[in-house]
Design a protein around this motif. Structure first.
Motif, PDB file in Angstrom:
ATOM      1  N   LEU A  95      66.274 -90.987  19.556  1.00 26.61           N
ATOM      2  CA  LEU A  95      66.218 -90.069  20.712  1.00 26.61           C
ATOM      3  C   LEU A  95      66.288 -88.607  20.304  1.00 26.61           C
ATOM      4  O   LEU A  95      65.911 -87.722  21.081  1.00 26.61           O
ATOM      5  CB  LEU A  95      67.346 -90.398  21.701  1.00 26.61           C
ATOM      6  N   GLY A  96      66.795 -88.315  19.118  1.00 25.49           N
ATOM      7  CA  GLY A  96      66.874 -86.918  18.679  1.00 25.49           C
ATOM      8  C   GLY A  96      67.849 -86.081  19.486  1.00 25.49           C
ATOM      9  O   GLY A  96      67.662 -84.878  19.645  1.00 25.49           O
ATOM     10  N   ILE A  97      68.922 -86.717  19.967  1.00 30.34           N
ATOM     11  CA  ILE A  97      69.909 -85.967  20.756  1.00 30.34           C
ATOM     12  C   ILE A  97      71.283 -86.034  20.105  1.00 30.34           C
ATOM     13  O   ILE A  97      71.550 -86.838  19.273  1.00 30.34           O
ATOM     14  CB  ILE A  97      70.017 -86.472  22.212  1.00 30.34           C
ATOM     15  N   SER A 120      60.235 -97.922  20.680  1.00 28.84           N
ATOM     16  CA  SER A 120      60.475 -97.643  19.275  1.00 28.84           C
ATOM     17  C   SER A 120      60.447 -98.938  18.463  1.00 28.84           C
ATOM     18  O   SER A 120      61.198 -99.871  18.754  1.00 28.84           O
ATOM     19  CB  SER A 120      61.824 -96.962  19.077  1.00 28.84           C
ATOM     20  N   PRO A 121      59.623 -98.977  17.434  1.00 29.81           N
ATOM     21  CA  PRO A 121      59.614-100.165  16.578  1.00 29.81           C
ATOM     22  C   PRO A 121      60.923-100.318  15.788  1.00 29.81           C
ATOM     23  O   PRO A 121      61.208-101.389  15.261  1.00 29.81           O
ATOM     24  CB  PRO A 121      58.435 -99.920  15.635  1.00 29.81           C
ATOM     25  N   ARG A 122      61.733 -99.269  15.758  1.00 32.89           N
ATOM     26  CA  ARG A 122      62.979 -99.288  14.991  1.00 32.89           C
ATOM     27  C   ARG A 122      64.075-100.114  15.654  1.00 32.89           C
ATOM     28  O   ARG A 122      65.102-100.370  15.046  1.00 32.89           O
ATOM     29  CB  ARG A 122      63.460 -97.867  14.763  1.00 32.89           C
ATOM     30  N   LEU A 172      71.367 -94.410  14.780  1.00 28.15           N
ATOM     31  CA  LEU A 172      70.011 -94.893  15.000  1.00 28.15           C
ATOM     32  C   LEU A 172      69.533 -94.572  16.406  1.00 28.15           C
ATOM     33  O   LEU A 172      68.467 -93.976  16.594  1.00 28.15           O
ATOM     34  CB  LEU A 172      69.929 -96.405  14.761  1.00 28.15           C
ATOM     35  N   PHE A 173      70.305 -94.956  17.406  1.00 29.80           N
ATOM     36  CA  PHE A 173      69.865 -94.789  18.794  1.00 29.80           C
ATOM     37  C   PHE A 173      69.819 -93.337  19.234  1.00 29.80           C
ATOM     38  O   PHE A 173      68.799 -92.876  19.754  1.00 29.80           O
ATOM     39  CB  PHE A 173      70.778 -95.598  19.727  1.00 29.80           C
TER      40      PHE A 173
END
Length: 146
Positions: free
Chosen positions: A144-146, A25-27, A138-139
């Motif tokens: 991760l979308g969890i 992830s570039p984020r 963020l993480f």
């Protein structure tokens, strides 16, 4: 570079996929991520499912505390983030107790966790600061979308 230590239940295919998503992830530029596992599986156990793992482990507070403390001393992370996977859900009170101790041992480290809508959390085990909440978001949610 900010150092992040992520505490996962075990190293398995699902966990490795999450790690790959984070690392690509570039984020997360500006962060160095390291991982530690609540349970270190032997190679023969790598393909067991959560139920089989839980049936075959002896999970002790002292072992988790010593393992995490040693890793934090070695890496000196700015933040420790707990993925609230199946080991956490099976033994939440052990994790709460360990994180409370670690928070006292390492007052300059932020301690966060993956929030779950159905989960009641002992928030005194974690750091309630804007930067920790932002990092958790963020993480776990954004990337991760969890």
């Amino acid at each position: 570079m900010k150092q992040i230590l992520i505490v996962d239940s075990v190293e398995d295919d699902i966990t490795r996929r999450r790690h790959s998503i984070l690392e690509n992830s570039p984020r997360i530029k500006g962060y160095t991520i390291n991982y530690v596992y609540a349970i270190e599986l032997e190679e023969k156990d790598q393909f067991l499912g959560p139920i089989e793992i839980l049936d075959n482990i002896e999970f002790k507070e002292e072992s988790l505390y010593n393992s995490l403390k040693k890793r934090i001393e070695l890496l000196v992370p700015d933040y420790v983030l707990l993925h609230t996977g199946f080991i956490f859900r099976a033994y939440p009170n052990i994790f709460y107790s360990v994180f409370k101790k670690l928070k006292l041992d390492f007052p300059n480290t932020g301690f966060g966790f993956q929030e779950r809508w159905e989960m009641v959390v002992d928030k005194s085990a974690f750091s309630d600061t804007a930067d920790v909440r932002s990092l958790q978001n963020l993480f776990f949610k954004q990337i991760l979308g969890i």
